[in-house]
Design a protein around this motif. Structure first.
Motif, PDB file in Angstrom:
ATOM      1  N   ARG A 200      58.388  19.891  41.181  1.00 24.71           N
ATOM      2  CA  ARG A 200      57.587  20.700  42.089  1.00 24.71           C
ATOM      3  C   ARG A 200      58.418  20.954  43.332  1.00 24.71           C
ATOM      4  O   ARG A 200      59.039  20.036  43.885  1.00 24.71           O
ATOM      5  N   ILE A 201      58.435  22.194  43.807  1.00 29.41           N
ATOM      6  CA  ILE A 201      59.139  22.544  45.041  1.00 29.41           C
ATOM      7  C   ILE A 201      58.117  23.116  46.015  1.00 29.41           C
ATOM      8  O   ILE A 201      57.443  24.111  45.709  1.00 29.41           O
ATOM      9  N   GLY A 236      58.928  31.424  42.951  1.00 25.28           N
ATOM     10  CA  GLY A 236      57.902  30.717  42.192  1.00 25.28           C
ATOM     11  C   GLY A 236      57.666  29.294  42.677  1.00 25.28           C
ATOM     12  O   GLY A 236      57.157  28.453  41.932  1.00 25.28           O
ATOM     13  N   ALA A 237      58.017  29.026  43.935  1.00 22.89           N
ATOM     14  CA  ALA A 237      57.773  27.711  44.524  1.00 22.89           C
ATOM     15  C   ALA A 237      56.414  27.716  45.220  1.00 22.89           C
ATOM     16  O   ALA A 237      55.710  28.732  45.236  1.00 22.89           O
ATOM     17  N   GLY A 238      56.029  26.588  45.810  1.00 21.58           N
ATOM     18  CA  GLY A 238      54.762  26.486  46.519  1.00 21.58           C
ATOM     19  C   GLY A 238      54.958  26.594  48.014  1.00 21.58           C
ATOM     20  O   GLY A 238      55.929  26.061  48.562  1.00 21.58           O
ATOM     21  N   LEU A 239      54.034  27.292  48.689  1.00 19.88           N
ATOM     22  CA  LEU A 239      54.110  27.471  50.138  1.00 19.88           C
ATOM     23  C   LEU A 239      53.087  26.572  50.817  1.00 19.88           C
ATOM     24  O   LEU A 239      51.932  26.501  50.405  1.00 19.88           O
ATOM     25  N   VAL A 240      53.518  25.885  51.875  1.00 22.27           N
ATOM     26  CA  VAL A 240      52.634  25.074  52.701  1.00 22.27           C
ATOM     27  C   VAL A 240      52.603  25.716  54.085  1.00 22.27           C
ATOM     28  O   VAL A 240      53.592  25.677  54.814  1.00 22.27           O
ATOM     29  N   ASP A 241      51.483  26.333  54.439  1.00 24.07           N
ATOM     30  CA  ASP A 241      51.398  27.108  55.678  1.00 24.07           C
ATOM     31  C   ASP A 241      50.994  26.193  56.828  1.00 24.07           C
ATOM     32  O   ASP A 241      49.820  25.863  57.011  1.00 24.07           O
ATOM     33  N   VAL A 242      51.967  25.804  57.617  1.00 28.10           N
ATOM     34  CA  VAL A 242      51.764  24.868  58.723  1.00 28.10           C
ATOM     35  C   VAL A 242      51.223  25.573  59.968  1.00 28.10           C
ATOM     36  O   VAL A 242      50.453  24.994  60.743  1.00 28.10           O
ATOM     37  N   PHE A 243      51.572  26.831  60.161  1.00 21.64           N
ATOM     38  CA  PHE A 243      51.279  27.566  61.394  1.00 21.64           C
ATOM     39  C   PHE A 243      49.804  27.512  61.802  1.00 21.64           C
ATOM     40  O   PHE A 243      49.493  27.203  62.962  1.00 21.64           O
ATOM     41  N   PRO A 244      48.850  27.809  60.906  1.00 21.93           N
ATOM     42  CA  PRO A 244      47.448  27.853  61.361  1.00 21.93           C
ATOM     43  C   PRO A 244      46.931  26.533  61.906  1.00 21.93           C
ATOM     44  O   PRO A 244      46.106  26.517  62.827  1.00 21.93           O
TER      45      PRO A 244
END
Length: 293
Positions: A200-201, A236-244
């Motif tokens: 997993r990335i 095709g990796a996973g995004l972790v949205d820290v900004f909000p």
């Protein structure tokens, strides 16, 4: 001569680490953390105190989001190994081309010629160290996390004069910088996927500490985050949205003063322990881990 010796010693230490880890790690039970000072878990006040005392202890930087996430993962896999290659000050270009300035000259903390220690020593580029580790431990790494790109934006910001005209200068310099970021991210994610096809990335976005005094600067970090998101989606990796969680939750200034150290006398842009926990929780959520409040 000294720099050559450091490279040799760094390579030897890295080879020793890789060899010993290869005998110890079970399949899929290693978490590889990559990136800049956020992956390292840096807090500048603590670092400067240790530099002044003459000994920097990387193990004392144990509140970063990678450590938070590893602690959650160990609730299910007690024998999980965390391999943290994070390099403070790393840009997407230095990640690809090397070397890690923090570990070679002390950059950007003016400790030349004293290098500063990483959690895991390695010579050359972080991308090369990561792919070498993955090649030496086939199937051992189940998770890779990455944060990279904020120092590409910061290089533009630092090159602009403060005060009137700062934002116009950043707006003019940002597009070519983001093009380089996108190119480097595609290369990084392609290399990691080729080296670890089953891992997993997850890749994080960034918050904007400058919103403490000027919320209009959000647009620059948001542009960087869109660049990151596009490369992550393409790979095709996973995004972790820290900004909000930092900039769009509650009252912005109070939230940033709680989750970063920017409102302290040190004016440190890095997360507080609470901020690192928030980021770790976001990565845990993306993995389906329960996390902690």
């Amino acid at each position: 001569m000294q720099s050559g010796l450091l490279r040799i010693l760094g390579a030897a230490a890295c080879a020793l680490f890789l060899g010993s880890a290869a005998r110890a790690e079970p399949a899929g039970k290693t978490y590889l953390a990559l990136g800049d000072s956020l992956a390292y878990g840096l807090q500048v006040g603590k670092l400067k105190e240790q530099i002044a005392a003459g000994t920097v202890r990387p193990g004392s930087f144990d509140t970063g989001y990678a450590m938070v996430l590893a602690s959650y993962l160990r609730e299910r896999a007690h024998d999980l190994t965390l391999v943290d290659l994070g390099c403070p000050g790393e840009s997407s270009t230095s990640f690809v081309d090397g070397p890690c300035g923090f570990a070679t000259t002390g950059k950007p903390f003016d400790t030349t010629p004293l290098p500063l220690p990483l959690h895991v020593p390695y010579a050359g580029a972080q991308l090369s160290a990561a792919t070498a580790y993955l090649a030496a431990h086939p199937g051992a790494v189940g998770l890779i996390t990455l944060d990279i790109g904020i120092n590409d934006l910061r290089a533009v910001q630092v090159g602009c004069p403060e005060g009137h005209g700062f934002k116009d200068c950043v707006a003019a310099g940002l597009p070519p910088a983001l093009e380089r970021t996108a190119t480097n991210l595609r290369r990084i994610l392609s290399a990691l996927r080729a080296a670890a096809p089953k891992a997993r990335i997850l890749v994080g976005t960034y918050y904007n500490w400058l919103a403490v005094t000027d919320p209009d600067t959000d647009r620059f970090v948001e542009a960087l985050n869109r660049t990151i998101a596009a490369a992550v989606t393409e790979a095709g990796a996973g995004l972790v949205d820290v900004f909000p969680a930092f900039n769009r939750t509650g009252e912005a200034r109070a939230r940033l003063c709680d989750l970063t150290l920017y409102c302290t006398p040190a004016r440190d842009l890095h997360p507080s322990d609470a901020g690192y926990r928030v980021i770790g929780d976001l990565f845990a959520k993306a993995l389906g881990e329960p996390g902690k409040p």
